[in-house]
Design a protein around this motif. Sequence first.
Motif, PDB file in Angstrom:
ATOM      1  N   ASP A 141      36.292  38.956 -22.888  1.00 10.70           N
ATOM      2  CA  ASP A 141      37.721  39.372 -22.200  1.00 10.70           C
ATOM      3  C   ASP A 141      37.647  40.796 -21.775  1.00 10.70           C
ATOM      4  OD1 ASP A 141      38.776  36.845 -22.657  1.00 10.70           O
ATOM      5  OD2 ASP A 141      39.474  37.370 -24.643  1.00 10.70           O
ATOM      6  N   ASP A 142      36.839  41.583 -22.305  1.00  8.75           N
ATOM      7  CA  ASP A 142      36.782  43.020 -21.862  1.00  8.75           C
ATOM      8  C   ASP A 142      35.879  42.923 -20.800  1.00  8.75           C
ATOM      9  OD1 ASP A 142      34.397  42.084 -23.424  1.00  8.75           O
ATOM     10  OD2 ASP A 142      34.233  44.369 -24.142  1.00  8.75           O
ATOM     11  N   GLU A 143      35.263  42.203 -20.323  1.00  7.01           N
ATOM     12  CA  GLU A 143      34.218  42.345 -19.024  1.00  7.01           C
ATOM     13  C   GLU A 143      35.070  41.753 -17.782  1.00  7.01           C
ATOM     14  OE1 GLU A 143      30.332  41.370 -21.553  1.00  7.01           O
ATOM     15  OE2 GLU A 143      30.856  40.300 -19.928  1.00  7.01           O
ATOM     16  N   ASN A 144      35.654  42.562 -16.965  1.00  2.19           N
ATOM     17  CA  ASN A 144      36.640  42.407 -15.879  1.00  2.19           C
ATOM     18  C   ASN A 144      35.836  42.398 -14.398  1.00  2.19           C
ATOM     19  OD1 ASN A 144      39.043  41.915 -17.672  1.00  2.19           O
ATOM     20  ND2 ASN A 144      39.097  44.361 -17.551  1.00  2.19           N
ATOM     21  N   THR A 145      34.979  43.363 -14.396  1.00  2.00           N
ATOM     22  CA  THR A 145      34.212  43.095 -13.215  1.00  2.00           C
ATOM     23  C   THR A 145      32.829  43.244 -13.459  1.00  2.00           C
ATOM     24  OG1 THR A 145      35.746  45.105 -12.191  1.00  2.00           O
ATOM     25  CG2 THR A 145      33.830  44.691 -11.137  1.00  2.00           C
ATOM     26  N   ILE A 146      32.050  41.893 -12.799  1.00  2.40           N
ATOM     27  CA  ILE A 146      30.886  41.368 -13.426  1.00  2.40           C
ATOM     28  C   ILE A 146      29.785  41.550 -12.436  1.00  2.40           C
ATOM     29  CG2 ILE A 146      29.655  39.541 -14.516  1.00  2.40           C
ATOM     30  CD1 ILE A 146      32.286  38.862 -15.728  1.00  2.40           C
ATOM     31  N   LEU A 147      28.639  41.904 -12.522  1.00  9.16           N
ATOM     32  CA  LEU A 147      27.613  41.780 -11.282  1.00  9.16           C
ATOM     33  C   LEU A 147      26.570  40.627 -11.826  1.00  9.16           C
ATOM     34  CD1 LEU A 147      26.132  42.304  -8.750  1.00  9.16           C
ATOM     35  CD2 LEU A 147      24.977  44.541 -10.240  1.00  9.16           C
ATOM     36  N   ILE A 148      26.479  39.537 -11.157  1.00  9.82           N
ATOM     37  CA  ILE A 148      25.350  38.539 -11.713  1.00  9.82           C
ATOM     38  C   ILE A 148      24.304  38.642 -10.549  1.00  9.82           C
ATOM     39  CG2 ILE A 148      25.225  36.250 -12.023  1.00  9.82           C
ATOM     40  CD1 ILE A 148      27.889  35.961 -12.797  1.00  9.82           C
ATOM     41  N   CYS A 149      23.079  38.578 -11.019  1.00 10.04           N
ATOM     42  CA  CYS A 149      21.932  38.278  -9.826  1.00 10.04           C
ATOM     43  C   CYS A 149      20.962  37.104 -10.514  1.00 10.04           C
ATOM     44  CB  CYS A 149      21.268  39.908 -10.020  1.00 10.04           C
ATOM     45  SG  CYS A 149      19.755  39.394  -8.874  1.00 10.04           S
ATOM     46  N   MET A 150      20.917  36.155  -9.567  1.00  5.66           N
ATOM     47  CA  MET A 150      20.062  35.044  -9.813  1.00  5.66           C
ATOM     48  C   MET A 150      19.331  34.385  -8.566  1.00  5.66           C
ATOM     49  SD  MET A 150      23.571  32.515 -10.409  1.00  5.66           S
ATOM     50  CE  MET A 150      22.452  31.088 -10.767  1.00  5.66           C
ATOM     51  N   HIS A 151      19.401  33.146  -8.407  1.00 11.56           N
ATOM     52  CA  HIS A 151      18.561  32.633  -7.586  1.00 11.56           C
ATOM     53  C   HIS A 151      18.923  31.727  -6.488  1.00 11.56           C
ATOM     54  CE1 HIS A 151      15.191  34.116 -10.290  1.00 11.56           C
ATOM     55  NE2 HIS A 151      16.174  33.983 -11.073  1.00 11.56           N
ATOM     56  N   GLY A 152      18.224  31.430  -5.223  1.00 17.50           N
ATOM     57  CA  GLY A 152      18.900  30.748  -4.187  1.00 17.50           C
ATOM     58  C   GLY A 152      19.493  29.323  -4.570  1.00 17.50           C
ATOM     59  N   ARG A 153      18.661  28.364  -5.003  1.00 15.05           N
ATOM     60  CA  ARG A 153      19.392  27.063  -5.197  1.00 15.05           C
ATOM     61  C   ARG A 153      20.289  26.929  -6.517  1.00 15.05           C
ATOM     62  NH1 ARG A 153      20.225  22.622  -2.381  1.00 15.05           N
ATOM     63  NH2 ARG A 153      18.214  23.287  -1.354  1.00 15.05           N
ATOM     64  N   ALA A 154      19.685  27.790  -7.495  1.00 12.42           N
ATOM     65  CA  ALA A 154      20.480  27.950  -8.538  1.00 12.42           C
ATOM     66  C   ALA A 154      21.806  28.485  -8.101  1.00 12.42           C
ATOM     67  CB  ALA A 154      20.064  28.773  -9.694  1.00 12.42           C
ATOM     68  N   MET A 155      21.912  29.399  -7.485  1.00 10.83           N
ATOM     69  CA  MET A 155      23.297  30.057  -6.883  1.00 10.83           C
ATOM     70  C   MET A 155      24.078  28.809  -6.269  1.00 10.83           C
ATOM     71  SD  MET A 155      23.933  33.090  -4.128  1.00 10.83           S
ATOM     72  CE  MET A 155      23.225  34.549  -5.181  1.00 10.83           C
ATOM     73  N   ARG A 156      23.489  28.289  -5.463  1.00  8.40           N
ATOM     74  CA  ARG A 156      24.215  26.967  -4.808  1.00  8.40           C
ATOM     75  C   ARG A 156      24.798  26.113  -5.758  1.00  8.40           C
ATOM     76  NH1 ARG A 156      20.176  25.689  -0.045  1.00  8.40           N
ATOM     77  NH2 ARG A 156      21.155  26.675   1.928  1.00  8.40           N
ATOM     78  N   ILE A 157      24.155  25.639  -6.884  1.00 10.56           N
ATOM     79  CA  ILE A 157      24.606  25.124  -7.985  1.00 10.56           C
ATOM     80  C   ILE A 157      25.816  25.730  -8.573  1.00 10.56           C
ATOM     81  CG2 ILE A 157      24.072  23.749 -10.131  1.00 10.56           C
ATOM     82  CD1 ILE A 157      21.303  23.157  -8.755  1.00 10.56           C
ATOM     83  N   PHE A 158      25.606  27.051  -8.985  1.00  5.93           N
ATOM     84  CA  PHE A 158      26.436  27.944  -9.758  1.00  5.93           C
ATOM     85  C   PHE A 158      27.912  28.069  -8.965  1.00  5.93           C
ATOM     86  CE2 PHE A 158      27.530  32.035 -11.788  1.00  5.93           C
ATOM     87  CZ  PHE A 158      27.798  31.222 -13.269  1.00  5.93           C
ATOM     88  N   LEU A 159      27.640  28.229  -7.629  1.00  6.79           N
ATOM     89  CA  LEU A 159      28.823  28.190  -6.631  1.00  6.79           C
ATOM     90  C   LEU A 159      29.792  27.014  -6.632  1.00  6.79           C
ATOM     91  CD1 LEU A 159      27.609  30.297  -3.866  1.00  6.79           C
ATOM     92  CD2 LEU A 159      29.387  30.910  -5.232  1.00  6.79           C
ATOM     93  N   CYS A 160      29.146  25.702  -6.736  1.00  8.30           N
ATOM     94  CA  CYS A 160      29.803  24.380  -6.786  1.00  8.30           C
ATOM     95  C   CYS A 160      30.547  24.343  -8.366  1.00  8.30           C
ATOM     96  CB  CYS A 160      28.683  23.299  -6.940  1.00  8.30           C
ATOM     97  SG  CYS A 160      27.958  22.982  -5.291  1.00  8.30           S
ATOM     98  N   LEU A 161      29.791  24.980  -9.392  1.00  8.71           N
ATOM     99  CA  LEU A 161      30.584  25.065 -10.874  1.00  8.71           C
ATOM    100  C   LEU A 161      31.620  25.802 -10.751  1.00  8.71           C
ATOM    101  CD1 LEU A 161      30.510  24.308 -13.889  1.00  8.71           C
ATOM    102  CD2 LEU A 161      28.926  26.347 -13.956  1.00  8.71           C
TER     103      LEU A 161
END
Length: 216
Positions: A141-161
């Motif tokens: 709960d104390d993490e309000n602004t988050i930077l996530i770095c990942m990968h192309g196909r995984a990112m597409r799946i993550f965006l669907c989630l």
Amino acid sequence: MKKIYLIRHGETYYNQLGLVQGSGIDSDLNELGWQQAKAFYQAYKNVAFDKIYTSTLKRTHQTVWDFIVKGTPWQQLAGLNEMGWGHREGRSITPHDDYEYQQILTAWRNGEMHIRPEGGESPLDVLERQKVALQHILENDDENTILICMHGRAMRIFLCLLLDIPLKDMDTFPHSNTCLYMLNYTIDGNFVLELANDTSHLIGIKKEIMLTVERP
């Protein structure tokens, strides 16, 4: 309310040569990839990120390294790793490989999310480990602004989630190296997309080799 800055890693030599990486190839950024990482840092260095999350693969660490050395808390989550592409990883793509790849994409677009490349993962496999990673991220709960770095196909799946979109529509999310998707997580428990596939921070960087075919 949380704000998530979601980026793909910078370019690697595998990207440059059009080779499939997947979760089994732990490649470094190439010279252009480091330039892209630096450009993203310069554009967003004044954002007060509470936490950085990356996959366990070093191309994601390297892309956000300037934020990490500045002191932003950082955690690696295996759930954010790229899809495993099995026997395709690290190989030059033959016409037969490309035919198989197109057949797999067609199956996924038809909703057959259980289909795996030989020796690799299915979108459903990736989704299940991403659910665990997302739950961990949202619990802090104390993490309000988050930077996530990942990968192309995984990112597409993550965006669907994140956006509660069917996996068969994951190819509606384009991506390029160090592109940015920005999302807000509201008090009603939904993610809202604010920015998609933004590369405005890369203006002025000359890309010496342009891939004509998008690969995972």
